[in-house]
Design an enzyme around this catalytic site. Sequence first.
Site, PDB file in Angstrom:
ATOM      1  N   SER A 196       0.895  -1.218   0.050  1.00 31.57           N
ATOM      2  CA  SER A 196      -0.206   0.143   0.057  1.00 31.57           C
ATOM      3  C   SER A 196       0.873   1.471  -0.037  1.00 31.57           C
ATOM      4  O   SER A 196       1.653   1.250   0.832  1.00 31.57           O
ATOM      5  CB  SER A 196      -0.848  -0.084   1.345  1.00 31.57           C
ATOM      6  OG  SER A 196      -1.932   1.062   1.211  1.00 31.57           O
ATOM      7  N   GLU A 197       0.620   2.160  -1.067  1.00 31.85           N
ATOM      8  CA  GLU A 197       1.642   3.229  -1.294  1.00 31.85           C
ATOM      9  C   GLU A 197       1.898   4.186  -0.047  1.00 31.85           C
ATOM     10  O   GLU A 197       2.761   5.034  -0.164  1.00 31.85           O
ATOM     11  CB  GLU A 197       1.590   3.675  -2.510  1.00 31.85           C
ATOM     12  CG  GLU A 197       0.432   4.644  -2.800  1.00 31.85           C
ATOM     13  CD  GLU A 197      -0.981   3.637  -3.638  1.00 31.85           C
ATOM     14  OE1 GLU A 197      -0.633   2.345  -3.450  1.00 31.85           O
ATOM     15  OE2 GLU A 197      -1.618   4.155  -4.379  1.00 31.85           O
ATOM     16  N   ASN A 198       0.769   4.308   0.774  1.00 30.65           N
ATOM     17  CA  ASN A 198       0.785   5.174   2.048  1.00 30.65           C
ATOM     18  C   ASN A 198       1.938   4.440   3.084  1.00 30.65           C
ATOM     19  O   ASN A 198       1.976   5.108   4.088  1.00 30.65           O
ATOM     20  CB  ASN A 198      -0.494   5.163   2.478  1.00 30.65           C
ATOM     21  CG  ASN A 198      -1.211   4.234   3.006  1.00 30.65           C
ATOM     22  OD1 ASN A 198      -1.208   3.080   2.241  1.00 30.65           O
ATOM     23  ND2 ASN A 198      -1.999   4.242   4.187  1.00 30.65           N
ATOM     24  N   SER A 241       8.416   4.135   0.585  1.00 31.19           N
ATOM     25  CA  SER A 241       7.432   3.369  -0.107  1.00 31.19           C
ATOM     26  C   SER A 241       7.580   3.551  -1.709  1.00 31.19           C
ATOM     27  O   SER A 241       7.240   2.646  -2.357  1.00 31.19           O
ATOM     28  CB  SER A 241       6.122   3.901   0.460  1.00 31.19           C
ATOM     29  OG  SER A 241       5.032   3.405  -0.344  1.00 31.19           O
TER      30      SER A 241
END
Lengths: 240, 216
Positions: free
Chosen positions: B51-53, B93
């Site tokens: 998840s890019e967060n 990330s």
Amino acid sequence: MKKIYPDAKAALDGLLNDGMLIAAGGFGLCGIPERLIDAIVESGVKELTIASNNAGIDNAGLGKLLRTRQVKKMISSYVGENKEFERQFLAGELEVEFCPQGTLAERMRAGGAGIPGFYTRTGAGTVVAEGKEVKEFANSDGQKETYILERGIFADLAIVKGYQADESGNVTFRKTARNFNLPAATCGKTCVVEVEEILPVGRLDPDCIHLPSIYVNRLIDGSPYEKQIEFRTLRERTAA
Amino acid sequence: MDAQAKGWTRDQMAARAARELRDGYYVNLGIGIPTLVANNIPEGITVTLQSENGMLGIGPFPYEDEVDPDLINAGKQTVSELDRTSYFDSALSFAMIRGGHIDLAVLGAMEVSEKGDIANWMIPGKMIKGMGGAMDLVAGVKKIIVVMEHVSKGGEPKFIPECTLPLTGKNVIDMIITDLCVFQRPDHDSPFKLIELAPGVTKEEVHEKTTANYVE
């Protein structure tokens, strides 16, 4: 040197100027420096440029600063979920620089590391590349690819939300609330951090510090927090 | 012919995309149909979702008493963690994404061109919400699969010679899965090839609903 201040207003004293550039942590409403945002609203400082992945929602996060018209420009990757933002943007009252999310994170990281610019493939061949230097480099497979030059962000102020801190200013974050807080913290000339708990020195494991104290100028305990959730998604417990 | 019996449903498109997963893959899934890929991971293989967060190892949605505002996915939905989960900041990330460390990303699209360009972030004249992490993903991830309806709601082809909407990335798409068929190309210099038809769909129908040039 004492870094701990009694509240957000005191921690921001002398740091706010009209027209300044502020880097803010947070992703959606997760890990947003809400006490500091409230204090900035109260201060009345205006013409702000804010580098933040999102712009909050109507009544929360940076949305509050938009409602009071204190923001001149946002540097963000995604600004959905905010009606007032949409209204001001469509009316031409608010300037927006759309920046790919990874480019924004790297621009903050670079600024904090004293790097004024870097080349990236992200955005090459798109509107994001307009007005930027374009250059070919060999990629990791030795093939030529097009890259664009992106600028590091040197912010006047960073506002950050952490989980725990010690009295010296070492900070830890919790789960996905770390997000932009870490790169934002590093790119501000001054960095003000709000946390849920301040512990005596020696209580945090030195091996588990996410943001070393060198980056933290001022610190407040902003508790208690009532953290908001944008989309509460659940699963049902099935009978065994 | 019954519309339900022909072609793939959204879930079947996701299941087709899931067949591209391999044991040990690190994968990023976009919002919409791509999210459904998580429900279709083949048995016996381990796939780690990013998840890019700032999370590797996304768990399922939480039970009500597990909900944690500090634990969300890139769609800002509450999720849960796994025993192998790790957390990190946004710069790391996207270093992961831009550095080519993610094996596969599955994304939705409004248009894909025959040269592998993708448009999925803005429609001129409509409110711009922003590209989020989409431009970073298409530029950095090793393999990009687009899952989309073959034609728009107005019946217009979406796999076309040149994108008409502002691009998200240029020459970045490896595979296209629609409700009618699958197109693939072995590298970014080759044309797309029609490699699979959904049940009840003919090559002629695909040809009729596609303006992009492709190989059969």
